[in-house]
Every structure is written in structure tokens, then in C-alpha cells.
Write an enzyme that holds these catalytic residues in place. Structure first.
Site, PDB file in Angstrom:
ATOM      1  N   GLU A  47       0.868  -1.200   0.000  1.00 38.39           N
ATOM      2  CA  GLU A  47       0.000   0.000   0.000  1.00 38.39           C
ATOM      3  C   GLU A  47       0.898   1.242   0.000  1.00 38.39           C
ATOM      4  OE1 GLU A  47      -1.686   0.805   3.892  1.00 38.39           O
ATOM      5  OE2 GLU A  47      -3.426   1.826   3.035  1.00 38.39           O
ATOM      6  N   ASN A 110      -6.959   6.192  -1.996  1.00 37.33           N
ATOM      7  CA  ASN A 110      -5.872   5.264  -1.687  1.00 37.33           C
ATOM      8  C   ASN A 110      -6.078   4.083  -2.650  1.00 37.33           C
ATOM      9  OD1 ASN A 110      -4.068   3.460  -0.557  1.00 37.33           O
ATOM     10  ND2 ASN A 110      -4.601   3.985   1.565  1.00 37.33           N
ATOM     11  N   LYS A 127      -9.411   2.053  -2.168  1.00 29.79           N
ATOM     12  CA  LYS A 127      -9.651   1.544  -0.806  1.00 29.79           C
ATOM     13  C   LYS A 127     -10.989   2.025  -0.248  1.00 29.79           C
ATOM     14  CE  LYS A 127      -7.153   1.416   3.669  1.00 29.79           C
ATOM     15  NZ  LYS A 127      -5.895   1.855   4.317  1.00 29.79           N
ATOM     16  N   GLU A 146      -6.179   9.002   7.466  1.00 29.84           N
ATOM     17  CA  GLU A 146      -6.686   8.500   6.172  1.00 29.84           C
ATOM     18  C   GLU A 146      -8.068   9.060   5.849  1.00 29.84           C
ATOM     19  OE1 GLU A 146      -5.956   4.678   4.457  1.00 29.84           O
ATOM     20  OE2 GLU A 146      -4.935   4.053   6.278  1.00 29.84           O
ATOM     21  N   CYS A 172      -4.978  -2.840   2.746  1.00 25.68           N
ATOM     22  CA  CYS A 172      -4.746  -2.739   4.184  1.00 25.68           C
ATOM     23  C   CYS A 172      -5.962  -2.995   5.060  1.00 25.68           C
ATOM     24  CB  CYS A 172      -4.092  -1.407   4.521  1.00 25.68           C
ATOM     25  SG  CYS A 172      -3.393  -1.451   6.194  1.00 25.68           S
ATOM     26  N   ASN A 197       0.071  -1.024   5.561  1.00 23.23           N
ATOM     27  CA  ASN A 197       0.956  -0.274   6.470  1.00 23.23           C
ATOM     28  C   ASN A 197       0.270  -0.333   7.821  1.00 23.23           C
ATOM     29  OD1 ASN A 197       3.018   1.927   4.934  1.00 23.23           O
ATOM     30  ND2 ASN A 197       1.326   1.192   3.685  1.00 23.23           N
TER      31      ASN A 197
HETATM   32  N1  CDV Z   1      -3.171   1.548   6.517  1.00 26.02           N
HETATM   33  C1  CDV Z   1      -4.116   0.964   7.268  1.00 26.02           C
HETATM   34  O1  CDV Z   1      -5.250   0.800   6.829  1.00 26.02           O
HETATM   35  N2  CDV Z   1      -3.753   0.609   8.530  1.00 26.02           N
HETATM   36  C2  CDV Z   1      -4.674   0.043   9.484  1.00 26.02           C
HETATM   37  C3  CDV Z   1      -4.292   0.392  10.901  1.00 26.02           C
HETATM   38  C4  CDV Z   1      -4.331   1.847  11.134  1.00 26.02           C
HETATM   39  C5  CDV Z   1      -5.214  -0.282  11.878  1.00 26.02           C
HETATM   40  C6  CDV Z   1      -4.765  -1.462   9.379  1.00 26.02           C
HETATM   41  O2  CDV Z   1      -5.899  -1.978   9.384  1.00 26.02           O
HETATM   42  O3  CDV Z   1      -3.736  -2.141   9.346  1.00 26.02           O
END
Ligand code: CDV
Length: 311
Positions: A47, A110, A127, A146, A172, A197
Site C-alpha cells: 500500500e 488510496n 480503498k 486517512e 490494508c 501499512n
Molecule cells: N493503513 C491501514 O489501513 N492501517 C490500518 C491500521 C491503522 C489499523 C490497518 O488496518 O492495518
């Protein structure tokens, strides 16, 4: 004849604030070459793979914020990656921040794309599940903005023909939500690719935060098993500008078993030979959706407040 896809997860160590797009792309190309050397036809990057994870900061200057986004893809900075992919005959998934201007209005997503072995974009995803908050929280060492810097994706969870199978994408936080996989599972997805991430200590509750790596695998393994699909999950990890992020990138079989896992928190390529027919056994037995799913009996998703008796 089994449909074998040799796939890689190209985990990334931290990208510092001072690293340029060219620096990041050079690292991606190096891992792409390594993956190709191991016989891969597909490499899954992470990501926001071109910059540091900028939502950890409140950025008030619009020009500075804009500098983290790509206005077109490919562009001059990422063209070498596309060229190398074409030269090597390897496809890739790439996550990045996308800025589109529509009727004079800036829209920010994203985003991830799927590029085939000829260097053509064959799929795009934005996303949907955006974690964190829209306003800075002064008590936090690192923000997670975000919700401020992106809007929820408007493309849905598509499934694309490519690499000899049915390919899906997520990003993510999407991996924690069963509907992410199920929407693609209902489209017969055979491999879900996702980058992440994931900072440690995000919630601020030690009992939950200490399970960060467990929950990372738990959600992807459950999604793979319950939808009889391969999952390739690729981290950006390590200590990035003082924020520690989890690694343990994985390739997961439709059985829910992890077949390859990264052991560092640096740039690291892991690979697996993925039989895209493997999910079929599950789809014909335990997870025969047509035979066993009963959405018409699930009830809860039917909105009938008048049918609920007063307490
Ligand atoms: N980049 C993300 O979406 N990170 C989230 C954290 C912040 C909980 C994740 O679900 O990994």
C-alpha cells in the site's frame, strides 16, 4: 493440468520522508528482478508503495499534501517500473495515493492497480475501508489521517481476468472486513492481493495492540479459507520516521495455511507456487456457496424496524 501461478510478495522496509519516487521505484525494480529470477509471473507490492506513509502527519499546506499523490499512472517516475515489468514479462500490483481533478474538484483515493505481463493496467481498486480519523488527535504520537486525506473508494471490489485466473484487490484495513473477501468470493475470486501499512500501538489499548501481528494473519487466513482463495498480503514495515510497523508479509493458500512468510522488517521477497485450482475442492464441498449459503434466511440485513417488537 493444474493452473500454477508463481507469485511474490515484495515486502518493503521503511521509506523515509526524504526518499524520492525514483528511490522507491529503484527498490521496487530490484525486488521485481529478484521475483523474476525465482520464476514469478506476478509480484505484489505494498500500500502507498511510492512514498512514506504520510497520513501519520497533519499536513496543512495543500501543495505539500498534493506532492504525495500521483495524478496519472504510469507517470515519469513510475514508467521505469512499467518498462521493467514489460521487459521481464512479469505483472504487478502497486498501491499509491491517487489525485483526480473532476470538474475542478480534487478527489483523493488510496488506490491499487493490477498490471499484466505486457505492462498494461488491467484492474484498478480504490480503498473502501479508511481507518483512523479526519481531525488530528493531539494525544497521539502519530496521527492516522486517512479519513482526511482520502475518500472511500467508488469502484467496488472488482475481480479481473489475468494471470490465468480470477484476480481481486484490497488495501490494508479492508483485510479485516469479511465482506471484502466475500464480495470477491461471490465473483469466484482465486487470488486476492493486498498491501498494508500497520503501525503498532494504533488503538492505544495494550491488550489489543499486543495482538497486532496475530490479527494481521487471522483476518487474511480467515478470508482465504472462507472464500477458498489465495491471499497475498504485502507489508510496508519497520521503523518509518519513528513509527514502528508490522511486517510478516504472507502468501496464504485457500486452505487458510500460510505457505510463505517474510522474516525481516526490510525489503524482502517471498514467493510461492500457487495452484489456482486448489480452491475448487473447497468450493465443491464445505464452501459450495450455491449449495449451502442461505442469504434469504440471514434476516439481519433486511431492514424491517416495524417487525422488531418493543422491549
Ligand atoms: N493503513 C491501514 O489501513 N492501517 C490500518 C491500521 C491503522 C489499523 C490497518 O488496518 O492495518
Amino acid at each position: 493440468m493444474p493452473r500454477k501461478l508463481i507469485a511474490a510478495a515484495a515486502q518493503m522496509g521503511p521509506i523515509s520522508k526524504t526518499e524520492t519516487r525514483a528511490d522507491a521505484v529503484a527498490r521496487l525494480i530490484e525486488m521485481m528482478r529478484e521475483a523474476k529470477g525465482r520464476g514469478c509471473e506476478l509480484v505484489v507490492f505494498t500500500e502507498l508503495a511510492l512514498t512514506t506513509f504520510f497520513p501519520r502527519w497533519m499536513i496543512e499546506d495543500e501543495a505539500e499534501l498534493d506532492s504525495y499523490y500521483e495524478r496519472e499512472m504510469p507517470n515519469s517516475a513510475t514508467m521505469p517500473l512499467f518498462d521493467e515489468a514489460k521487459k521481464l514479462g512479469i505483472g504487478f500490483y502497486l498501491g499509491y495515493a491517487e489525485l483526480v481533478v473532476l470538474n475542478g474538484v480534487k478527489r483523493r483515493f488510496n488506490t491499487s492497480i493490477l498490471v499484466n505481463q505486457s505492462g498494461e493496467i488491467i484492474g484498478k481498486y480504490r480503498k473502501v475501508h479508511l481507518p483512523g480519523h479526519a481531525e488530528p488527535q493531539p494525544e497521539r504520537a502519530f496521527q492516522h489521517l486517512e479519513k482526511r486525506y482520502f475518500e472511500p473508494g467508488d469502484l467496488g471490489f472488482g475481480v479481473y481476468k489475468g494471470f490465468g485466473g480470477n484476480m481481486g484487490m484490497a488495501i490494508c484495513n479492508d483485510r479485516r472486513w469479511p465482506e471484502t473477501y466475500r464480495v470477491m468470493g461471490l465473483q469466484d475470486v482465486e487470488m486476492v492481493m493486498l498491501g498494508y501499512n500497520t503501525p503498532f500501538g494504533h488503538v492505544g489499548e495494550q491488550a489489543m495492540d499486543s495482538l497486532t501481528l496475530f490479527h494481521n494473519h487471522l483476518s487474511m487466513q480467515a478470508g482465504a479459507y472462507q472464500n477458498a482463495t489465495w491471499v497475498v498480503g504485502t507489508a510496508k514495515c519497520g521503523n518509518e520516521e519513528g513509527s514502528a510497523m508490522g511486517g510478516q508479509s504472507v502468501i496464504i493458500a485457500p486452505s487458510g495455511e500460510i505457505v510463505a512468510m517474510a522474516v525481516t522488517v526490510e525489503d524482502e521477497v517471498i514467493t510461492a507456487s500457487c495452484d489456482l485450482d486448489m480452491g475448487e475442492t473447497y468450493k465443491q464441498t464445505v464452501f459450495d456457496f450455491g449449495g449451502h449459503r442461505r442469504p434469504e434466511h440471514y434476516g439481519l440485513i433486511v431492514e424491517r424496524p416495524e417487525a422488531i417488537p418493543p422491549s
